[in-house]
Scaffold this motif. Structure first.
Motif, PDB file in Angstrom:
ATOM      1  N   ARG A 177       2.322  -4.948 -56.926  1.00 31.76           N
ATOM      2  CA  ARG A 177       1.296  -4.414 -56.015  1.00 31.76           C
ATOM      3  C   ARG A 177       0.089  -5.346 -55.934  1.00 31.76           C
ATOM      4  N   ILE A 178      -0.311  -5.889 -57.058  1.00 27.81           N
ATOM      5  CA  ILE A 178      -1.458  -6.801 -57.060  1.00 27.81           C
ATOM      6  C   ILE A 178      -1.103  -8.086 -56.325  1.00 27.81           C
ATOM      7  N   GLU A 179       0.136  -8.554 -56.503  1.00 30.60           N
ATOM      8  CA  GLU A 179       0.566  -9.754 -55.767  1.00 30.60           C
ATOM      9  C   GLU A 179       0.496  -9.493 -54.269  1.00 30.60           C
ATOM     10  N   GLN A 180       0.962  -8.322 -53.838  1.00 28.93           N
ATOM     11  CA  GLN A 180       0.915  -7.970 -52.416  1.00 28.93           C
ATOM     12  C   GLN A 180      -0.528  -7.943 -51.918  1.00 28.93           C
ATOM     13  N   ALA A 181      -1.441  -7.433 -52.734  1.00 23.19           N
ATOM     14  CA  ALA A 181      -2.861  -7.426 -52.359  1.00 23.19           C
ATOM     15  C   ALA A 181      -3.369  -8.852 -52.198  1.00 23.19           C
ATOM     16  N   LEU A 211      -3.871 -12.813 -57.378  1.00 26.71           N
ATOM     17  CA  LEU A 211      -2.677 -13.492 -57.890  1.00 26.71           C
ATOM     18  C   LEU A 211      -2.836 -13.851 -59.363  1.00 26.71           C
ATOM     19  N   LYS A 212      -4.047 -14.179 -59.782  1.00 24.77           N
ATOM     20  CA  LYS A 212      -4.290 -14.444 -61.203  1.00 24.77           C
ATOM     21  C   LYS A 212      -4.047 -13.180 -62.022  1.00 24.77           C
ATOM     22  N   GLU A 213      -4.563 -12.056 -61.533  1.00 25.08           N
ATOM     23  CA  GLU A 213      -4.367 -10.787 -62.238  1.00 25.08           C
ATOM     24  C   GLU A 213      -2.882 -10.408 -62.274  1.00 25.08           C
TER      25      GLU A 213
END
Length: 56
Positions: A6-10, A27-29
């Motif tokens: 989900r974070i990558e999609q964000a 992307l770092k997170e």
């Protein structure tokens, strides 16, 4: 879908909206979460996204 997914999609959405700083942070997170949970596939996707977007 994992939290890292989900974070990558964000991050990818932020990049599409030309918010490169936000994209890099997301992307770092995502990479940190994927690494800590041994989600190797997600980690590869994040690396590919960073490369494609020319982010580090």
């Amino acid at each position: 879908m994992t939290a890292a997914d989900r974070i990558e999609q964000a991050g990818l959405l932020a990049a599409q909206e030309d918010r490169r700083d936000d994209a890099a942070a997301h992307l770092k997170e995502a990479a940190e979460l994927a690494e800590s949970s041994a989600a190797h596939g997600v980690l590869r996707w994040v690396g590919e996204a960073r490369k494609e977007l020319e982010l580090r």
